[in-house]
Design a protein around this motif. Structure first.
Motif, mmCIF file in Angstrom:
data_model
loop_
_atom_site.group_PDB
_atom_site.id
_atom_site.type_symbol
_atom_site.label_atom_id
_atom_site.label_comp_id
_atom_site.label_asym_id
_atom_site.label_seq_id
_atom_site.Cartn_x
_atom_site.Cartn_y
_atom_site.Cartn_z
ATOM 1 N N TRP A 88 -7.235 -0.812 9.501
ATOM 2 C CA TRP A 88 -6.686 -1.481 8.630
ATOM 3 C C TRP A 88 -6.585 -0.459 7.211
ATOM 4 C CZ3 TRP A 88 -4.928 -6.058 9.566
ATOM 5 C CH2 TRP A 88 -5.218 -6.788 10.933
ATOM 6 N N TYR A 89 -5.748 -0.565 6.396
ATOM 7 C CA TYR A 89 -5.531 -0.084 4.770
ATOM 8 C C TYR A 89 -6.154 -1.194 4.084
ATOM 9 C CZ TYR A 89 -3.302 4.010 7.077
ATOM 10 O OH TYR A 89 -2.618 5.082 7.772
ATOM 11 N N GLY A 120 -18.131 0.631 2.809
ATOM 12 C CA GLY A 120 -19.084 1.164 3.779
ATOM 13 C C GLY A 120 -20.091 2.339 3.398
ATOM 14 N N GLY A 121 -20.420 2.284 2.150
ATOM 15 C CA GLY A 121 -21.568 3.184 1.454
ATOM 16 C C GLY A 121 -20.648 4.459 1.055
ATOM 17 N N LEU A 122 -19.223 4.683 1.345
ATOM 18 C CA LEU A 122 -18.597 5.910 0.531
ATOM 19 C C LEU A 122 -17.967 5.527 -0.526
ATOM 20 C CD1 LEU A 122 -17.396 7.112 4.225
ATOM 21 C CD2 LEU A 122 -19.418 7.914 2.996
ATOM 22 N N ALA A 123 -17.838 6.659 -1.577
ATOM 23 C CA ALA A 123 -16.980 6.422 -2.807
ATOM 24 C C ALA A 123 -15.687 6.220 -2.445
ATOM 25 C CB ALA A 123 -17.302 7.339 -3.534
ATOM 26 N N ALA A 180 -8.817 2.479 0.834
ATOM 27 C CA ALA A 180 -9.769 2.895 1.826
ATOM 28 C C ALA A 180 -8.885 2.648 3.209
ATOM 29 C CB ALA A 180 -11.097 2.426 1.785
ATOM 30 N N HIS A 181 -9.511 3.457 4.187
ATOM 31 C CA HIS A 181 -8.957 3.095 5.458
ATOM 32 C C HIS A 181 -10.211 2.659 6.468
ATOM 33 C CE1 HIS A 181 -7.991 4.435 9.636
ATOM 34 N NE2 HIS A 181 -6.815 3.470 9.658
ATOM 35 N N VAL A 187 -15.530 3.612 8.074
ATOM 36 C CA VAL A 187 -14.631 4.112 6.997
ATOM 37 C C VAL A 187 -14.145 5.740 7.250
ATOM 38 C CG1 VAL A 187 -14.466 4.505 4.745
ATOM 39 C CG2 VAL A 187 -15.862 2.535 5.536
ATOM 40 N N GLY A 188 -12.747 5.647 7.302
ATOM 41 C CA GLY A 188 -12.338 6.949 7.595
ATOM 42 C C GLY A 188 -12.077 7.837 6.178
ATOM 43 N N THR A 189 -11.619 8.989 6.647
ATOM 44 C CA THR A 189 -11.539 9.857 5.327
ATOM 45 C C THR A 189 -10.352 9.730 4.513
ATOM 46 O OG1 THR A 189 -10.146 11.468 7.034
ATOM 47 C CG2 THR A 189 -12.655 11.710 7.042
#
Length: 186
Positions: free
Chosen positions: A15-16, A25-28, A33-34, A41-43
């Protein structure tokens, strides 16, 4: 961290997502996000400087809309087409003068709805049909007298919801069905 306002499938089980986000998911992540099919969580990290209210996919591209002036590394006012892999903004740039709350892709057209009065190089109140290749507004113009917030495809018509009281000069209290070809209310 934040609020998710829009979700669209990526075509591969993931999903986008878009909204008013600072991390996923803890990522900025700045509002986009993807999330992969496995929940990771993708790049993909195009980032916007304002809220994302609506998302749609067009092949391997993602259309993001909301209240922002920057997306995918470029100046983009309230709507942007982003590469679904890199997150970079494409050259497509309708340049809406106010927020967009709904987008819908069908064929070679992207319908956008919101509080804008100009988009794709033309005056359009609340709703517009944009060429998927150029970002220019088509001649389709149902002419509501106020903002449109919701879009739904219904065969050869489009259902519009919002705060308008007329559509194409005819009384229509906050919901209307319009022809996809002529833009006239049914």
């Amino acid at each position: 961290a934040g609020t998710v306002y829009a979700v669209v499938p990526d075509g591969a089980g993931g999903w986008y997502i878009g909204g008013s986000l600072t991390s996923v998911g803890g990522l900025a992540r700045a509002n986009l996000a993807h999330v992969g099919a496995d929940g990771s969580v993708g790049t993909w990290n195009p980032g916007t400087n304002g809220v994302v209210y609506a998302l749609a996919t067009a092949g391997d591209r993602v259309v993001a809309a909301g209240g922002f002036t920057f997306a995918g590394g470029q100046t983009r006012n309230n709507i942007a087409m982003l590469d679904g892999t890199t997150g970079l903004a494409t050259a497509w740039n309708p340049n809406a003068n106010n927020a967009i709350g709904a987008v819908l892709v069908t064929g070679s057209t992207i319908y956008a709805a919101g509080t804008f009065t100009t988009i794709g190089g033309q005056p359009r109140v609340g709703v517009a049909a944009l060429d998927i290749a150029t970002g220019l507004a088509t001649t389709w113009n149902p002419a509501p007298n106020n903002a449109v917030y919701a879009l739904a495809l219904n065969g050869g018509t489009l259902i519009l919801g919002g705060v308008f009281t007329t559509m194409g000069g005819l009384p229509r209290g906050r919901i209307a069905e319009v022809d996809l070809t002529a833009g006239t209310p049914t």
